[in-house]
Design an enzyme around this catalytic site. Structure first.
Site, PDB file in Angstrom:
ATOM      1  N   SER A  36       0.796  -1.224   0.000  1.00 47.19           N
ATOM      2  CA  SER A  36       0.000   0.000   0.000  1.00 47.19           C
ATOM      3  C   SER A  36       0.833   1.281   0.000  1.00 47.19           C
ATOM      4  O   SER A  36       0.295   2.353  -0.279  1.00 47.19           O
ATOM      5  CB  SER A  36      -0.948   0.019   1.205  1.00 47.19           C
ATOM      6  OG  SER A  36      -0.220   0.148   2.410  1.00 47.19           O
ATOM      7  N   LYS A 110       0.799   4.642   6.790  1.00 44.33           N
ATOM      8  CA  LYS A 110       0.281   5.484   5.704  1.00 44.33           C
ATOM      9  C   LYS A 110       0.956   6.844   5.766  1.00 44.33           C
ATOM     10  O   LYS A 110       1.674   7.170   6.705  1.00 44.33           O
ATOM     11  CB  LYS A 110      -1.235   5.670   5.823  1.00 44.33           C
ATOM     12  CG  LYS A 110      -2.062   4.402   5.921  1.00 44.33           C
ATOM     13  CD  LYS A 110      -2.101   3.615   4.624  1.00 44.33           C
ATOM     14  CE  LYS A 110      -2.954   2.359   4.774  1.00 44.33           C
ATOM     15  NZ  LYS A 110      -2.836   1.469   3.593  1.00 44.33           N
TER      16      LYS A 110
END
Length: 265
Positions: A36, A110
Site C-alpha cells: 500500500s 500510511k
C-alpha cells in the site's frame, strides 16, 4: 574468565532492559506487510519509527509517514498464520526488544495528508486538495492517479485527528474507504510514531523526509488563522475599553470647560 561468566547474566539483563527502554520510548522497528505504500516502501522493508518526539507533545504533520494502531476494522478479521513454536518464540523475543513487530499487534502505515483543522478533498481527474491548495505528489505509485478510483470530500478533519492515504493509491484501503467511522480520520492517540528511515534491506536504506509539496505557501492557512483569531479576540476588549475611556475623558473635559472659563474671568 570465571568473573566474566558471573557478570554475563547481569550484562544480558542490562542489554535487555536497554533494548526494552529504547523500544518503548525511543525507536522501534516495523516490517512493511503490504504494497500500500509503494514505491516509497516495499513489502518486507524494515522501517525505524520515532517514538520519542510524541512524548514531548509532537503530533503528526502533513507529509509524514506514520505507523498507527488499527482505528477499528481497517484490517478486518485477519487470521494469524502459525509458523511453528520455534519461529513464534524467536519472533516474540525479537518483538520484545523491538527488532520485529508483534504478531498480535495490528498496525498500519500510511502518509499523513491532512491534520486537524484542514479541509481535504479530491475529485475524479483532479489532485488532492488541502485547504484549497493542490498537492503535487511525485511519491504516488507510477500509473496511479491521486483518487480516480475513490474520489472524496470535502472533509473537515477534526482537531486531534489526521487523514491518511497510501502512496499506492489503487492498492490502499486508507481514509477514503473508512468514512463510515469518524469520516475516515485517525486519532493522533492511535499514532505509534513517525517512520524516519528504511533500515533494511541494506540496499534499500533511505530516509523518509516530508515532500516539498507540503511546504507550499498557504497550505496551512486554515491552521494559521487560529492564533490570529485568538489574538484578535483577546485584543478586542482592550481596544473597546480604551475607546470608552477616551470618550469618558473627552466628556469630562467638556463638562469642566465652562467652570474653567468662569474662573479665568
Amino acid at each position: 574468565m570465571r568473573s566474566f561468566w558471573k557478570e554475563l547474566p547481569i550484562l544480558v539483563v542490562i542489554a535487555l532492559a536497554l533494548a526494552l527502554l529504547i523500544k518503548t520510548f525511543l525507536v522501534q522497528a516495523f516490517s512493511i506487510p503490504s504494497d500500500s505504500m509503494q514505491d516509497t516502501l516495499q513489502r518486507g522493508d524494515r522501517v525505524l519509527v520515532d517514538k520519542l518526539t510524541p512524548w514531548f507533545g509532537s503530533e503528526p504533520e502533513r507529509g509524514e509517514v506514520v505507523v498507527f494502531h488499527d482505528p477499528g476494522g481497517w484490517l478486518g478479521e485477519s487470521q494469524t498464520k502459525s509458523s511453528g513454536p520455534v519461529a513464534e518464540g524467536i519472533q516474540k523475543a525479537l518483538s520484545f526488544i523491538g527488532l520485529m513487530p508483534s504478531a498480535e499487534e495490528k498496525d498500519l502505515i500510511k502518509r499523513v495528508i491532512a491534520v486537524g483543522g484542514d479541509t481535504v478533498s479530491c475529485k475524479r481527474g483532479g489532485k488532492v486538495m488541502v485547504n484549497g491548495k493542490p498537492l503535487d505528489e511525485p511519491y504516488i505509485f507510477p500509473g496511479n492517479t491521486p483518487c480516480d478510483e475513490k474520489p472524496f470530500g470535502p472533509i473537515k478533519v477534526p482537531e486531534g485527528r489526521i487523514w491518511v492515504m497510501g502512496d499506492h493509491r489503487q492498492d490502499s484501503l486508507d481514509s477514503r474507504y473508512h468514512q463510515n467511522l469518524n469520516n475516515g480520520t485517525v486519532s493522533v492517540d492511535d499514532v505509534v510514531g513517525r517512520a524516519i528511515v528504511i533500515a533494511w534491506p541494506i540496499n534499500r536504506w533511505a530516509t523518509l523526509p516530508v515532500p516539498s509539496t507540503f511546504d507550499q505557501p498557504g497550505l496551512g492557512a486554515a491552521a494559521a488563522m487560529a492564533p490570529s483569531a485568538l489574538g484578535f479576540a483577546g485584543a478586542l476588549p482592550i481596544v473597546l475599553w480604551r475607546r470608552r475611556w477616551l470618550i469618558a475623558k473627552v466628556r469630562t473635559e467638556a463638562e469642566s470647560l465652562p467652570e474653567r472659563l468662569t474662573a479665568d474671568c
